[in-house]
Design a protein around this motif. Structure first.
Motif, short mmCIF file in Angstrom:
data_model
loop_
_atom_site.label_atom_id
_atom_site.label_comp_id
_atom_site.label_asym_id
_atom_site.label_seq_id
_atom_site.Cartn_x
_atom_site.Cartn_y
_atom_site.Cartn_z
N LEU A 1 79.08 -25.27 7.99
CA LEU A 1 79.66 -24.10 7.30
C LEU A 1 79.28 -24.09 5.82
O LEU A 1 78.91 -23.05 5.28
CB LEU A 1 81.18 -24.11 7.47
CG LEU A 1 81.71 -23.84 8.87
CD1 LEU A 1 83.23 -23.96 8.90
CD2 LEU A 1 81.28 -22.46 9.37
N VAL A 2 79.36 -25.24 5.17
CA VAL A 2 79.04 -25.29 3.74
C VAL A 2 77.54 -25.16 3.52
O VAL A 2 77.10 -24.60 2.50
CB VAL A 2 79.60 -26.59 3.11
CG1 VAL A 2 79.18 -26.71 1.65
CG2 VAL A 2 81.12 -26.60 3.22
N GLN A 3 76.73 -25.65 4.45
CA GLN A 3 75.28 -25.53 4.30
C GLN A 3 74.84 -24.08 4.13
O GLN A 3 73.86 -23.80 3.43
CB GLN A 3 74.57 -26.15 5.51
CG GLN A 3 74.46 -27.66 5.43
CD GLN A 3 73.98 -28.28 6.73
OE1 GLN A 3 74.05 -27.66 7.79
NE2 GLN A 3 73.49 -29.50 6.66
N THR A 4 75.54 -23.14 4.74
CA THR A 4 75.16 -21.73 4.62
C THR A 4 75.32 -21.23 3.19
O THR A 4 74.72 -20.22 2.82
CB THR A 4 76.01 -20.87 5.56
OG1 THR A 4 77.40 -20.96 5.20
CG2 THR A 4 75.85 -21.31 7.01
N THR A 5 76.12 -21.93 2.39
CA THR A 5 76.35 -21.49 1.01
C THR A 5 75.48 -22.22 0.00
O THR A 5 75.45 -21.84 -1.17
CB THR A 5 77.83 -21.71 0.62
OG1 THR A 5 78.09 -23.12 0.49
CG2 THR A 5 78.76 -21.12 1.66
N VAL A 6 74.80 -23.29 0.42
CA VAL A 6 74.07 -24.12 -0.53
C VAL A 6 72.92 -23.36 -1.22
O VAL A 6 72.76 -23.47 -2.45
CB VAL A 6 73.57 -25.41 0.13
CG1 VAL A 6 72.64 -26.19 -0.82
CG2 VAL A 6 74.74 -26.29 0.52
N PRO A 7 72.09 -22.58 -0.51
CA PRO A 7 71.05 -21.83 -1.24
C PRO A 7 71.63 -20.92 -2.32
O PRO A 7 71.07 -20.83 -3.43
CB PRO A 7 70.37 -21.02 -0.12
CG PRO A 7 70.59 -21.82 1.13
CD PRO A 7 71.96 -22.41 0.97
N TRP A 8 72.74 -20.26 -2.02
CA TRP A 8 73.40 -19.42 -3.03
C TRP A 8 73.88 -20.27 -4.20
O TRP A 8 73.72 -19.91 -5.38
CB TRP A 8 74.58 -18.69 -2.40
CG TRP A 8 75.46 -18.01 -3.41
CD1 TRP A 8 75.29 -16.78 -3.96
CD2 TRP A 8 76.65 -18.56 -4.01
NE1 TRP A 8 76.30 -16.52 -4.87
CE2 TRP A 8 77.14 -17.60 -4.92
CE3 TRP A 8 77.34 -19.76 -3.86
CZ2 TRP A 8 78.29 -17.81 -5.67
CZ3 TRP A 8 78.49 -19.97 -4.62
CH2 TRP A 8 78.95 -19.01 -5.50
N ALA A 9 74.48 -21.44 -3.91
CA ALA A 9 74.98 -22.30 -4.98
C ALA A 9 73.84 -22.81 -5.86
O ALA A 9 73.99 -22.91 -7.09
CB ALA A 9 75.75 -23.48 -4.38
N LEU A 10 72.69 -23.13 -5.26
CA LEU A 10 71.56 -23.59 -6.05
C LEU A 10 71.09 -22.51 -7.02
O LEU A 10 70.74 -22.80 -8.17
CB LEU A 10 70.41 -24.01 -5.13
CG LEU A 10 70.63 -25.29 -4.32
CD1 LEU A 10 69.48 -25.50 -3.34
CD2 LEU A 10 70.78 -26.50 -5.23
N ARG A 11 71.08 -21.27 -6.56
CA ARG A 11 70.67 -20.17 -7.45
C ARG A 11 71.71 -19.90 -8.52
O ARG A 11 71.37 -19.48 -9.64
CB ARG A 11 70.44 -18.90 -6.62
CG ARG A 11 69.28 -18.96 -5.65
CD ARG A 11 68.96 -17.57 -5.10
NE ARG A 11 70.11 -16.97 -4.45
CZ ARG A 11 70.39 -17.08 -3.15
NH1 ARG A 11 69.62 -17.82 -2.38
NH2 ARG A 11 71.45 -16.47 -2.65
N THR A 12 72.98 -20.13 -8.21
CA THR A 12 74.07 -19.72 -9.10
C THR A 12 74.42 -20.78 -10.13
O THR A 12 74.55 -20.49 -11.32
CB THR A 12 75.32 -19.36 -8.27
OG1 THR A 12 74.97 -18.36 -7.31
CG2 THR A 12 76.43 -18.85 -9.17
N ILE A 13 74.62 -22.02 -9.68
CA ILE A 13 75.08 -23.07 -10.60
C ILE A 13 74.06 -24.17 -10.82
O ILE A 13 74.26 -25.03 -11.68
CB ILE A 13 76.41 -23.69 -10.14
CG1 ILE A 13 76.25 -24.38 -8.78
CG2 ILE A 13 77.49 -22.63 -10.07
CD1 ILE A 13 77.51 -25.09 -8.34
#
Length: 408
Positions: free
Chosen positions: A65-77
């Motif tokens: 579930l968290v893996q789906t958010t990691v690309p977004w997190a890399l771009r954001t923070i």
């Protein structure tokens, strides 16, 4: 991003590889220590086979579930914060297991650790593609594979023995090792961040839905081998064999997996990865059949268990490398974080399903039936892969999964 320029350059010396390997080794050390021990602790505090299976299933569900958010997190923070937070979340909660005495508490710790493991897995695999060119991807994935396989080789077989023979608390303290990887995570993140503007030019390639179709079949292959691999690792201490037989079997699986994952990288660069996948899935199916057979009479079949673990380990290690190489080759450079996420979701879903499905099948029937089901899954996916050919496209080779989607 500066990468290896010569076709003869060593991937070991690629800028950024040293912190990547150190971070990955420490991160997977913490993961490997608790993978068989946390379910064993659940049994120790009163859970049944199904409850014990939930421990790693929850870990992997949270991871996916968290893996789906990691690309977004890399771009954001950014890489540094994502990697540092991941190492802390994976490592520090291990200490909390000392204070747990109910299953729900163990599951809660597993969920938090899964969030940290998500960052480690997606970023680690994606970093390989950032640090080396495609022509070296197989060898780089092999070297990266060593950094995550060697801790599992050394610690997975021994952690349950340490817990039962010495003290569970020793394992739970050592499970904090990923927190020591924060300096390496910061160094790796800074390296990728500094070179972000110097990346390779974006290349043409499949886009949109076709990208996800191209990633679907390698993810299915990975799912087919990590499901039984996760089950063997999770339940080996509970199969009725003596401690020595369990340790040798897990050493056989993880050691052979580490070696085959490394060797598969050079073979993939030289011959292409696709031709090896059906026979490897067949090898895994045979190995799992032997494991299932061994569980019927544990007192007399320790050698059969070890042989089955070795054959399973060959497929388990090599297919991790080959499917990651295929995933990176299937997408344009700008989407390599998506490829890494999809690959890791396949890996971690399989590991969680192995713990959950085999655990519940064993609770209702036997471990022999559970491992037989995973062996059949391997064989079916191997047959499907052989049925759907590879389509060449210059140096990139994309798996034709459109026919598979139509069939399903």
């Amino acid at each position: 991003m500066p990468q290896i320029e010569s076709s003869r350059g060593s991937v070991w010396r690629a800028p950024g590889m040293a912190p990547l390997l150190a971070m990955s080794a420490l991160g997977f050390a913490g993961f490997a220590l608790l993978l068989p021990t946390a379910p064993l602790w659940a049994r120790h505090i009163g859970a049944d086979e199904g409850g014990a299976g939930l421990v790693n299933a929850v870990l992997m569900l949270a991871t996916v579930l968290v893996q789906t958010t990691v690309p977004w997190a890399l771009r954001t923070i950014g890489w540094r914060l994502v990697l540092s937070a991941g190492m802390l979340l994976l490592g520090l909660p291990s200490m909390l297991l000392i204070f747990t005495d109910e299953l729900w508490q163990v599951l809660a710790v597993s969920a938090v650790r899964g969030a940290g493991f998500a960052a480690l897995t997606v970023c680690g695999a994606s970093a390989v593609a950032h640090l080396v060119p495609r022509s070296h991807s197989g060898r780089a994935v092999g070297v990266y594979g060593l950094s995550i396989a060697l801790p599992q080789f050394l610690l997975t077989p021994t952690s349950a023995w340490i817990a039962e023979s010495v003290d569970f608390r020793v394992v739970f303290v050592l499970g904090c090792l990923p927190a020591l990887a924060v300096p390496f995570a910061i160094a790796l993140g800074a390296r990728i961040g500094r070179a972000g503007g110097e990346d390779e030019p974006e290349d043409a390639g499949p886009g949109g839905g076709r990208v996800f179709l191209a990633l679907a079949l390698p993810a299915l292959v990975l799912l087919a081998i990590t499901t039984p691999g996760g089950a063997v690792i999770s339940f080996a201490p509970q199969l009725g064999f003596g401690p020595f037989a369990v340790i040798i079997a897990l050493f056989a699986l993880t050691g052979v997996a580490a070696f085959s994952r490394f060797i598969a990288g050079g073979l993939a660069d030289r011959y292409g990865p696709h031709r090896f996948i059906p026979p490897l899935l067949g090898t895994g199916a045979v190995g799992l059949g032997l494991v299932a057979w061994a569980t019927i009479a544990p007192a007399d079949s320790a050698l059969v268990l070890v042989a089955g673990a070795m054959l399973t380990g060959i497929a388990y290690g090599a297919l991790q490398n080959l499917t990651l190489v295929i995933s990176f080759a299937a997408v344009p450079i700008r989407m390599r974080n998506i490829a890494s996420t999809t690959w890791n979701m396949g890996f971690d879903t399989g590991t969680g399903l192995g713990s959950l499905v085999v655990g519940f099948i064993a609770a209702g029937t036997s471990f022999a039936v559970g491992f037989s089901v995973t062996a059949a899954f391997c064989a079916v996916v191997g047959a499907l892969y052989r049925l759907f050919p590879v389509r060449g496209d210059g140096e990139r080779r994309v798996v034709d999964v459109e026919r598979l989607v139509v069939l399903l």
